[in-house]
Design a protein around this motif. Structure first.
Motif, PDB file in Angstrom:
ATOM      1  N   VAL A  58      12.214  -9.121   3.548  1.00 11.98           N
ATOM      2  CA  VAL A  58      12.713  -7.771   3.827  1.00 11.98           C
ATOM      3  C   VAL A  58      12.995  -7.689   5.327  1.00 11.98           C
ATOM      4  CG1 VAL A  58      12.227  -5.295   3.722  1.00 11.98           C
ATOM      5  CG2 VAL A  58      11.414  -6.818   1.893  1.00 11.98           C
ATOM      6  N   LEU A  67       3.676 -10.178  13.200  1.00 11.60           N
ATOM      7  CA  LEU A  67       3.714  -9.619  11.841  1.00 11.60           C
ATOM      8  C   LEU A  67       5.056  -9.848  11.143  1.00 11.60           C
ATOM      9  CD1 LEU A  67       2.363  -7.858   9.629  1.00 11.60           C
ATOM     10  CD2 LEU A  67       3.302  -5.850  10.792  1.00 11.60           C
ATOM     11  N   PRO A  91       6.426   6.121   4.953  1.00 11.28           N
ATOM     12  CA  PRO A  91       5.492   6.462   6.033  1.00 11.28           C
ATOM     13  C   PRO A  91       5.798   5.696   7.321  1.00 11.28           C
ATOM     14  CG  PRO A  91       4.311   6.106   3.985  1.00 11.28           C
ATOM     15  CD  PRO A  91       5.739   5.742   3.709  1.00 11.28           C
ATOM     16  N   GLY A  92       6.272   4.444   7.170  1.00 15.17           N
ATOM     17  CA  GLY A  92       6.572   3.621   8.350  1.00 15.17           C
ATOM     18  C   GLY A  92       7.647   4.266   9.212  1.00 15.17           C
ATOM     19  N   TYR A 110       6.297  -1.146  16.162  1.00 13.83           N
ATOM     20  CA  TYR A 110       5.312  -0.648  17.139  1.00 13.83           C
ATOM     21  C   TYR A 110       6.027  -0.193  18.404  1.00 13.83           C
ATOM     22  CZ  TYR A 110       2.155  -3.299  14.130  1.00 13.83           C
ATOM     23  OH  TYR A 110       1.468  -3.799  13.058  1.00 13.83           O
ATOM     24  N   PRO A 159      16.903  -2.516   3.315  1.00 16.60           N
ATOM     25  CA  PRO A 159      16.842  -1.392   2.374  1.00 16.60           C
ATOM     26  C   PRO A 159      17.730  -0.223   2.742  1.00 16.60           C
ATOM     27  CG  PRO A 159      14.920  -1.404   3.815  1.00 16.60           C
ATOM     28  CD  PRO A 159      15.749  -2.581   4.209  1.00 16.60           C
ATOM     29  N   GLY A 189       7.042  -1.462  -0.417  1.00 13.61           N
ATOM     30  CA  GLY A 189       6.182  -2.437  -1.093  1.00 13.61           C
ATOM     31  C   GLY A 189       5.510  -1.810  -2.307  1.00 13.61           C
ATOM     32  N   TRP A 214      18.235   2.965   5.026  1.00 16.06           N
ATOM     33  CA  TRP A 214      17.232   3.830   5.660  1.00 16.06           C
ATOM     34  C   TRP A 214      16.492   4.594   4.574  1.00 16.06           C
ATOM     35  CZ3 TRP A 214      21.828   5.686   9.029  1.00 16.06           C
ATOM     36  CH2 TRP A 214      22.010   4.791  10.102  1.00 16.06           C
ATOM     37  N   ALA A 215      15.210   4.315   4.451  1.00 17.37           N
ATOM     38  CA  ALA A 215      14.432   4.934   3.373  1.00 17.37           C
ATOM     39  C   ALA A 215      13.277   5.756   3.943  1.00 17.37           C
ATOM     40  CB  ALA A 215      13.904   3.846   2.443  1.00 17.37           C
ATOM     41  N   GLY A 231       5.427  -4.860   7.109  1.00 12.39           N
ATOM     42  CA  GLY A 231       6.087  -4.746   8.410  1.00 12.39           C
ATOM     43  C   GLY A 231       5.722  -3.451   9.101  1.00 12.39           C
ATOM     44  N   SER A 246       0.817  -1.219   0.000  1.00 18.69           N
ATOM     45  CA  SER A 246       0.000   0.000   0.000  1.00 18.69           C
ATOM     46  C   SER A 246       0.851   1.269   0.000  1.00 18.69           C
ATOM     47  CB  SER A 246      -0.929   0.007   1.221  1.00 18.69           C
ATOM     48  OG  SER A 246      -0.156   0.036   2.400  1.00 18.69           O
ATOM     49  N   TYR A 275      11.549  -5.395  17.371  1.00 22.18           N
ATOM     50  CA  TYR A 275      11.555  -5.386  15.898  1.00 22.18           C
ATOM     51  C   TYR A 275      12.856  -6.019  15.392  1.00 22.18           C
ATOM     52  CZ  TYR A 275      12.007  -2.873  11.341  1.00 22.18           C
ATOM     53  OH  TYR A 275      12.191  -2.516  10.023  1.00 22.18           O
ATOM     54  N   ALA A 333      -5.751  -8.930   3.400  1.00 22.64           N
ATOM     55  CA  ALA A 333      -5.468  -9.736   4.602  1.00 22.64           C
ATOM     56  C   ALA A 333      -4.725  -8.892   5.625  1.00 22.64           C
ATOM     57  CB  ALA A 333      -4.614 -10.955   4.236  1.00 22.64           C
ATOM     58  N   ASP A 334      -5.121  -9.033   6.885  1.00 29.71           N
ATOM     59  CA  ASP A 334      -4.317  -8.477   7.981  1.00 29.71           C
ATOM     60  C   ASP A 334      -3.306  -9.558   8.331  1.00 29.71           C
ATOM     61  OD1 ASP A 334      -3.160  -7.765  10.343  1.00 29.71           O
ATOM     62  OD2 ASP A 334      -4.980  -6.861  11.169  1.00 29.71           O
ATOM     63  N   SER A 385      16.008  -5.858   8.264  1.00 26.66           N
ATOM     64  CA  SER A 385      16.398  -4.489   8.608  1.00 26.66           C
ATOM     65  C   SER A 385      17.830  -4.495   9.127  1.00 26.66           C
ATOM     66  CB  SER A 385      15.464  -3.971   9.697  1.00 26.66           C
ATOM     67  OG  SER A 385      16.035  -2.849  10.324  1.00 26.66           O
TER      68      SER A 385
HETATM   69  N1  LIG Z   1      12.020   2.252   5.399  1.00 24.93           N
HETATM   70  C1  LIG Z   1      13.122   1.819   5.962  1.00 24.93           C
HETATM   71  O1  LIG Z   1      14.096   2.571   6.142  1.00 24.93           O
HETATM   72  C2  LIG Z   1      13.226   0.397   6.396  1.00 24.93           C
HETATM   73  C3  LIG Z   1      14.422   0.000   7.021  1.00 24.93           C
HETATM   74  C4  LIG Z   1      14.565  -1.338   7.384  1.00 24.93           C
HETATM   75  C5  LIG Z   1      13.561  -2.237   7.118  1.00 24.93           C
HETATM   76  N2  LIG Z   1      12.396  -1.826   6.545  1.00 24.93           N
HETATM   77  C6  LIG Z   1      11.375  -2.852   6.306  1.00 24.93           C
HETATM   78  O2  LIG Z   1      10.827  -2.660   5.009  1.00 24.93           O
HETATM   79  C7  LIG Z   1       9.498  -3.155   4.973  1.00 24.93           C
HETATM   80  C8  LIG Z   1       8.606  -2.073   4.395  1.00 24.93           C
HETATM   81  O3  LIG Z   1       8.637  -0.971   5.270  1.00 24.93           O
HETATM   82  P1  LIG Z   1       8.333   0.524   4.823  1.00 24.93           P
HETATM   83  O4  LIG Z   1       9.419   1.354   5.352  1.00 24.93           O
HETATM   84  O5  LIG Z   1       7.977   0.562   3.386  1.00 24.93           O
HETATM   85  O6  LIG Z   1       7.059   0.799   5.752  1.00 24.93           O
HETATM   86  P2  LIG Z   1       5.599   1.341   5.443  1.00 24.93           P
HETATM   87  O7  LIG Z   1       5.681   2.507   4.536  1.00 24.93           O
HETATM   88  O8  LIG Z   1       4.960   1.540   6.770  1.00 24.93           O
HETATM   89  O9  LIG Z   1       4.907   0.118   4.703  1.00 24.93           O
HETATM   90  C9  LIG Z   1       4.636  -1.064   5.406  1.00 24.93           C
HETATM   91  C10 LIG Z   1       3.651  -1.900   4.646  1.00 24.93           C
HETATM   92  O10 LIG Z   1       3.317  -3.036   5.442  1.00 24.93           O
HETATM   93  C11 LIG Z   1       1.900  -3.095   5.561  1.00 24.93           C
HETATM   94  N3  LIG Z   1       1.445  -3.683   6.803  1.00 24.93           N
HETATM   95  C12 LIG Z   1       1.731  -3.290   8.072  1.00 24.93           C
HETATM   96  N4  LIG Z   1       1.052  -4.056   8.951  1.00 24.93           N
HETATM   97  C13 LIG Z   1       0.332  -4.936   8.227  1.00 24.93           C
HETATM   98  C14 LIG Z   1      -0.568  -5.968   8.567  1.00 24.93           C
HETATM   99  N5  LIG Z   1      -0.876  -6.250   9.832  1.00 24.93           N
HETATM  100  N6  LIG Z   1      -1.128  -6.665   7.568  1.00 24.93           N
HETATM  101  C15 LIG Z   1      -0.852  -6.389   6.273  1.00 24.93           C
HETATM  102  N7  LIG Z   1      -0.015  -5.416   5.895  1.00 24.93           N
HETATM  103  C16 LIG Z   1       0.567  -4.695   6.864  1.00 24.93           C
HETATM  104  C17 LIG Z   1       1.459  -1.644   5.482  1.00 24.93           C
HETATM  105  O11 LIG Z   1       0.076  -1.595   5.201  1.00 24.93           O
HETATM  106  P3  LIG Z   1      -0.890  -0.415   5.763  1.00 24.93           P
HETATM  107  O12 LIG Z   1      -0.749   0.709   4.781  1.00 24.93           O
HETATM  108  O13 LIG Z   1      -2.212  -1.037   5.791  1.00 24.93           O
HETATM  109  O14 LIG Z   1      -0.353  -0.053   7.124  1.00 24.93           O
HETATM  110  C18 LIG Z   1       2.351  -1.159   4.359  1.00 24.93           C
HETATM  111  O15 LIG Z   1       1.851  -1.575   3.110  1.00 24.93           O
HETATM  112  C19 LIG Z   1       9.138  -3.538   6.396  1.00 24.93           C
HETATM  113  O16 LIG Z   1       9.290  -4.920   6.563  1.00 24.93           O
HETATM  114  C20 LIG Z   1      10.173  -2.791   7.219  1.00 24.93           C
HETATM  115  O17 LIG Z   1      10.422  -3.430   8.453  1.00 24.93           O
HETATM  116  C21 LIG Z   1      12.220  -0.529   6.178  1.00 24.93           C
END
Ligand SMILES: NC(=O)c1ccc[n+]([C@@H]2O[C@H](COP(=O)([O-])OP(=O)(O)OC[C@H]3O[C@@H](n4cnc5c(N)ncnc54)[C@H](OP(=O)(O)O)[C@@H]3O)[C@@H](O)[C@H]2O)c1
Length: 480
Positions: free
Chosen positions: A323, A296, A388-389, A280, A382, A202, A384-385, A277, A198, A352, A247-248, A325
């Motif tokens: 994926v 999760l 929104p997460g 929390y 990835p 991803g 640090w990107a 991911g 979303s 985490y 799916a959740d 971290s």
């Molecule tokens: N960004 C970084 O710097 C970074 C660094 C290290 C690792 N990561 C990893 O990269 C992956 C993607 O992260 P991101 O940074 O792109 O985060 P993000 O923007 O928050 O995207 C996370 C995605 O996971 C989905 N998700 C979360 N909880 C869920 C659930 N219970 N069921 C189904 N989908 C769920 C979210 O859906 P909703 O929109 O519904 O919440 C969203 O599509 C994660 O595994 C994260 O741990 C990211």
């Protein structure tokens, strides 16, 4: 007027060579003078699509704005470019015969009056450049690149924590990019399942893989957002082969129901990307009674991947991409501490990181165990990107680092590479950053013992899908 003509032959169908070249941003992969390339107009590539290509000059650089003047798939592409020194027309024709495609490339330069007196002196250099570019294009389309290894320079950086952390920023991406090989593999007809598409990484992966022609199954938990994503992908790439699954993934019952639906659909899965991911900051259990981070980030991809294994095996040469971290570097696998207990001191970042470390260990285990099934399993992080997460879960980190963060596309690059690149299909059990295998342990004392690995597999075994892979079955055990 200066006209350069070169011809190459590649053992690829014309449709594949055409698709690769029609996206003129690939020019940076095969033309040594092209430093940057971007698509300027939204939507699928068509007549009228514009690209901006920045090319190196003997002194400085020149921006060339190209427009697709003709796109006759898979026979002919005509691009017209303008720059401050010349106008250019590239005519590329594709002729296929017996599995080989002949590519005739003609570049016609019309220099500006100010430059014309120097053209005679420049011509030999231009011709050399043209030959070198077409040699690069042939290499790109021949697609025989070595499997990357941890480079000597990186191995040194791995021993030093600070240089390693610097690689997580956008600078690391820009540095890594200089060494990359072209990715011309054709993804049409490949089925890629991505969780959490979303937003963030991803979404960026889904968009790029759709652009490369893959058939996607996107798993999201919000139906309205999922439909929006599907519309956005169609509008930007023209790829309508996008199936949606809601799916959740923190809930095992929903993971099981998802697995059942996909098994029923029966379509082999070429690539599974376990991306969903969240980090929390507060302790909370899911409605099934499992602390939500471990549910999760670990139990869910474990159960999903095992449930989908028949479809992965049916693909013949499937890839699983987990994926993880860079945060996992801070943690040693400790099964007893994986599930945070209610009421205990809680650090979201630590829980985490522990779950991601455990997923890395599972990645290596599957890589070994599934070799004979033709399934490769790798993890990537990835860096640090800016997603929104990160913004919502780590606001202070975000405020301090935001100018050094990678874009979502840059963060997702290695996911796409692992899914698409031919040479990536030969790697298994690796952790990658910027398309290169990385050390899996950065800090002294973080390597787990064989006994702890065994303990993890025993812990997870309680969450394996039940035999016959899952008709919305509930977990056989619960952690609390
Ligand atoms: N960004 C970084 O710097 C970074 C660094 C290290 C690792 N990561 C990893 O990269 C992956 C993607 O992260 P991101 O940074 O792109 O985060 P993000 O923007 O928050 O995207 C996370 C995605 O996971 C989905 N998700 C979360 N909880 C869920 C659930 N219970 N069921 C189904 N989908 C769920 C979210 O859906 P909703 O929109 O519904 O919440 C969203 O599509 C994660 O595994 C994260 O741990 C990211």
């Amino acid at each position: 007027m200066t006209v350069l003509k070169e011809t190459i032959q590649v053992k690829r169908p014309a449709t594949e060579a055409f698709a690769y070249l029609a996206d003129f941003t690939t020019t940076t992969e095969w033309d040594a003078t092209a430093r940057e390339a971007a698509k300027l107009t939204p939507g699928p590539i068509a007549t009228g699509t514009r690209f901006l290509v920045t090319c190196a000059m003997p002194v400085g650089s020149v921006d060339i704005e190209y427009e697709v003047a003709e796109l006759d798939a898979p026979r002919k592409i005509v691009l017209r470019g303008r720059s401050r020194f010349f106008d250019i027309e590239d005519t590329i024709t594709f002729t296929e015969s017996g599995g080989t495609t002949r590519i005739d490339y003609q570049a016609q330069f019309d220099f500006k009056p100010l430059i014309r007196p120097f053209v005679g002196a420049m011509e030999p250099g231009l011709r050399r450049m043209g030959k070198a570019s077409l040699k690069g294009l042939k290499q790109a389309l021949d697609d025989r690149f070595p499997t990357p290894k941890l480079s000597g320079e990186d191995a040194t950086a791995d021993k030093l924590v600070l240089p390693k952390l610097a690689r997580f920023t956008r600078l690391g991406y820009l540095r890594g990019r200089k060494r990359w090989n072209p990715v011309s593999a054709d993804l049409r007809g490949k089925h890629v399942v991505i969780t959490g598409s979303s937003t963030g990484l991803g979404f960026a992966s889904a968009m790029e893989l759709a652009h490369r022609g893959a058939d996607l199954t996107l798993v999201m938990r919000n139906k309205a957002r999922a439909e929006e994503v599907k519309r956005d992908i169609l509008a930007e790439t023209g790829n309508g082969n996008v199936a949606l699954e809601i799916a959740d993934l923190a809930l095992l019952a929903e993971v099981d129901a998802l697995v059942s639906r996909l098994l029923e659909r029966g379509r082999p899965i070429d690539v599974l990307i376990n991306n969903a991911g969240a980090l929390y900051n507060e302790w909370q259990a899911t409605s099934e009674g499992i602390e939500r981070t471990v549910a999760l980030l670990l139990i869910s991809p474990y159960r999903l991947t095992l449930g989908l294994k028949p479809l992965l095996a049916a693909a013949g040469d499937a890839r699983v991409i987990n994926v993880v971290s860079g945060g996992m570097y801070s943690q040693k696998l400790s099964v007893d501490r994986l599930v945070a207990k209610e009421g205990e001191e809680f650090s979201g970042a630590t829980v985490y990181a522990r779950a991601k470390r455990a997923l890395m260990v599972v990645t290596r285990h599957w890589a070994r165990a599934w070799r004979q099934d033709g399934i490769v399993v790798n993890a990537m992080h990835p860096g640090w990107a800016d997603t929104p997460g990160v913004k919502t879960s780590l606001p202070t980190f975000y405020a301090v680092t935001r100018f050094a963060l990678r874009s979502p596309d840059e963060g997702a690059d290695t996911i796409v590479w692992l899914a698409a690149a031919t040479e990536a299909g030969k790697l298994s059990g690796q952790l990658l950053l910027d398309r290169e295998p990385q050390t899996q342990y950065l800090l002294k004392g973080t390597e787990e013992t064989a006994a702890e690995r065994k303990k993890l597999l025993k812990f997870l075994d309680a969450y394996a899908p039940t035999a016959g892979a899952t008709a919305a079955s509930m977990p056989r055990a619960k952690a609390s």
